[in-house]
Scaffold this motif. Sequence first.
Motif, PDB file in Angstrom:
ATOM      1  N   VAL A 268     115.276 -50.236 -13.083  1.00  0.00           N
ATOM      2  CA  VAL A 268     115.313 -51.693 -13.178  1.00  0.00           C
ATOM      3  C   VAL A 268     114.665 -52.061 -14.505  1.00  0.00           C
ATOM      4  O   VAL A 268     113.587 -51.552 -14.832  1.00  0.00           O
ATOM      5  N   ALA A 269     115.307 -52.932 -15.263  1.00  0.00           N
ATOM      6  CA  ALA A 269     114.767 -53.273 -16.581  1.00  0.00           C
ATOM      7  C   ALA A 269     115.081 -54.709 -16.944  1.00  0.00           C
ATOM      8  O   ALA A 269     115.975 -55.342 -16.364  1.00  0.00           O
ATOM      9  N   PHE A 270     114.324 -55.231 -17.903  1.00  0.00           N
ATOM     10  CA  PHE A 270     114.564 -56.553 -18.473  1.00  0.00           C
ATOM     11  C   PHE A 270     114.307 -56.460 -19.974  1.00  0.00           C
ATOM     12  O   PHE A 270     113.557 -55.586 -20.425  1.00  0.00           O
ATOM     13  N   PRO A 271     114.927 -57.330 -20.773  1.00  0.00           N
ATOM     14  CA  PRO A 271     114.663 -57.328 -22.218  1.00  0.00           C
ATOM     15  C   PRO A 271     113.205 -57.716 -22.455  1.00  0.00           C
ATOM     16  O   PRO A 271     112.807 -58.838 -22.149  1.00  0.00           O
ATOM     17  N   ASP A 272     112.400 -56.801 -22.967  1.00  0.00           N
ATOM     18  CA  ASP A 272     110.964 -57.061 -23.039  1.00  0.00           C
ATOM     19  C   ASP A 272     110.560 -57.782 -24.316  1.00  0.00           C
ATOM     20  O   ASP A 272     109.703 -57.322 -25.059  1.00  0.00           O
ATOM     21  N   THR A 273     111.203 -58.945 -24.528  1.00  0.00           N
ATOM     22  CA  THR A 273     110.800 -59.803 -25.646  1.00  0.00           C
ATOM     23  C   THR A 273     109.486 -60.510 -25.336  1.00  0.00           C
ATOM     24  O   THR A 273     108.777 -60.932 -26.237  1.00  0.00           O
TER      25      THR A 273
ATOM     26  N   ILE B 265     119.837 -51.604 -12.901  1.00  0.00           N
ATOM     27  CA  ILE B 265     119.763 -53.016 -12.526  1.00  0.00           C
ATOM     28  C   ILE B 265     119.092 -53.769 -13.664  1.00  0.00           C
ATOM     29  O   ILE B 265     117.984 -53.427 -14.080  1.00  0.00           O
ATOM     30  N   LEU B 266     119.779 -54.777 -14.183  1.00  0.00           N
ATOM     31  CA  LEU B 266     119.293 -55.512 -15.344  1.00  0.00           C
ATOM     32  C   LEU B 266     118.908 -56.941 -14.969  1.00  0.00           C
ATOM     33  O   LEU B 266     119.691 -57.673 -14.356  1.00  0.00           O
ATOM     34  N   CYS B 267     117.702 -57.320 -15.359  1.00  0.00           N
ATOM     35  CA  CYS B 267     117.202 -58.681 -15.166  1.00  0.00           C
ATOM     36  C   CYS B 267     117.271 -59.425 -16.493  1.00  0.00           C
ATOM     37  O   CYS B 267     117.355 -58.805 -17.555  1.00  0.00           O
ATOM     38  N   HIS B 268     117.227 -60.752 -16.442  1.00  0.00           N
ATOM     39  CA  HIS B 268     117.439 -61.526 -17.662  1.00  0.00           C
ATOM     40  C   HIS B 268     116.186 -61.641 -18.520  1.00  0.00           C
ATOM     41  O   HIS B 268     115.064 -61.363 -18.085  1.00  0.00           O
ATOM     42  N   VAL B 269     116.398 -62.049 -19.750  1.00  0.00           N
ATOM     43  CA  VAL B 269     115.312 -62.236 -20.716  1.00  0.00           C
ATOM     44  C   VAL B 269     114.340 -63.304 -20.214  1.00  0.00           C
ATOM     45  O   VAL B 269     114.718 -64.196 -19.468  1.00  0.00           O
ATOM     46  N   ARG B 270     113.067 -63.196 -20.614  1.00  0.00           N
ATOM     47  CA  ARG B 270     112.012 -64.078 -20.119  1.00  0.00           C
ATOM     48  C   ARG B 270     112.076 -64.155 -18.591  1.00  0.00           C
ATOM     49  O   ARG B 270     112.315 -65.202 -18.006  1.00  0.00           O
ATOM     50  N   PRO B 271     111.863 -63.021 -17.943  1.00  0.00           N
ATOM     51  CA  PRO B 271     112.123 -62.905 -16.503  1.00  0.00           C
ATOM     52  C   PRO B 271     111.265 -63.819 -15.641  1.00  0.00           C
ATOM     53  O   PRO B 271     110.082 -64.017 -15.894  1.00  0.00           O
ATOM     54  N   ASP B 272     111.913 -64.379 -14.626  1.00  0.00           N
ATOM     55  CA  ASP B 272     111.214 -65.183 -13.632  1.00  0.00           C
ATOM     56  C   ASP B 272     111.216 -64.436 -12.303  1.00  0.00           C
ATOM     57  O   ASP B 272     111.699 -63.298 -12.205  1.00  0.00           O
TER      58      ASP B 272
ATOM     59  N   ARG C 294     122.187 -63.586 -21.768  1.00  0.00           N
ATOM     60  CA  ARG C 294     120.881 -63.635 -21.118  1.00  0.00           C
ATOM     61  C   ARG C 294     120.285 -62.240 -20.903  1.00  0.00           C
ATOM     62  O   ARG C 294     119.111 -62.100 -20.593  1.00  0.00           O
ATOM     63  N   LEU C 295     121.119 -61.211 -21.102  1.00  0.00           N
ATOM     64  CA  LEU C 295     120.611 -59.840 -21.025  1.00  0.00           C
ATOM     65  C   LEU C 295     120.062 -59.380 -22.368  1.00  0.00           C
ATOM     66  O   LEU C 295     119.501 -58.289 -22.465  1.00  0.00           O
ATOM     67  N   ASP C 296     120.279 -60.188 -23.401  1.00  0.00           N
ATOM     68  CA  ASP C 296     119.688 -59.961 -24.708  1.00  0.00           C
ATOM     69  C   ASP C 296     119.943 -58.528 -25.180  1.00  0.00           C
ATOM     70  O   ASP C 296     121.083 -58.104 -25.238  1.00  0.00           O
ATOM     71  N   SER C 297     118.895 -57.774 -25.481  1.00  0.00           N
ATOM     72  CA  SER C 297     119.048 -56.435 -26.041  1.00  0.00           C
ATOM     73  C   SER C 297     119.693 -55.447 -25.081  1.00  0.00           C
ATOM     74  O   SER C 297     120.151 -54.377 -25.500  1.00  0.00           O
ATOM     75  N   LEU C 298     119.736 -55.777 -23.793  1.00  0.00           N
ATOM     76  CA  LEU C 298     120.321 -54.884 -22.805  1.00  0.00           C
ATOM     77  C   LEU C 298     121.786 -55.195 -22.506  1.00  0.00           C
ATOM     78  O   LEU C 298     122.392 -54.558 -21.649  1.00  0.00           O
TER      79      LEU C 298
END
Length: 318
Positions: free
Chosen positions: A51-56, A21-28, A94-98
């Motif tokens: 579950v992951a998000f691009p950790d920028t 499950i992928l969440c978007h960059v700069r997660p809200d 919006r998924l950036d690196s993912l």
Amino acid sequence: MTASTSAAVARELTDAPAVTILCHVRPDADTIGSGLALGLALDRQGVDVEVAFPDTVALPSTLAGLPGSTLLVAAQEVVGHPVVVSVDAASLGRLDSLAAVFTAAERSMTIDHHASNTGFGDLDLIDAAADCTAVLVLSVLDDLGVEIDDDIATCLYAGLVTDTGSFRWARPESFRIAARLLDAGVDARTWSRNLLDSHPFRWFEMVASVLGGARLVPEACRGEGLVYAIVGHDVLSGMSWEESESVVDIVRTANEAEVAAVFKETGPATWTVSLRSKRRVDLVPIAAAHGGGGHRHASGYSDAGTADEVVAHLLESL
């Protein structure tokens, strides 16, 4: 890509032994809450879930405290299961690196409520009429026959309460869903305070500085009015993404302006722009003209240049 229903997404997930499950960059709260709610439900059905998000940027501490946070894995540690679900991402970018994890999946699905989302998965559950992605995830969970306990409900509530501005612009259905989530055990008082009404003291200094430089352009938007503020890199570097994002909700309260914009310098000469409108102006075409997207009354995009240049770019497009 295929326009889909919650039932179709549920059928795909029913037979999946492992899901990313992928969440978007700069997660809200909506993307993380949706991702964790879905992750908790699948995990309890014996599915191998990550579950992951691009950790920028770091995950705000409030969101890291949501139930199910143990399912979160660092972006560089994502396995990438055969079935991948994107939640609350308006575009693949919006998924950036993912994004590569999503496109490499044997079966990909998107669950989202952004009007600008044209679909980028094998199955796309997109409903711009929904107040948040969390309510769409709830529909999928209902079709899966999942019990909505207090942990899952809390994750869904996080997305619902934040994306509706504490229900200030919620549709009637969102109030019914909120009542259901509270009945399931959500501590609404605590989570509403944590998500919406808690700031470190330095946030006040930042807000005072930024609001002191706010500007009103009455003739913008065909006379509807624009109010804007700038958060420079020197100020932003001392703030979390969550703290800086909250500024637009203060700026938008100006009576004389239908549209509010906050320019945030995320790096030298690199900006993200948050747009909000009250009733009459559709922001999606404005954001799209700058390569962004979002909702009718809440959109955004990225730009580059000096502060004067990025402000001029927006004003010229209005």
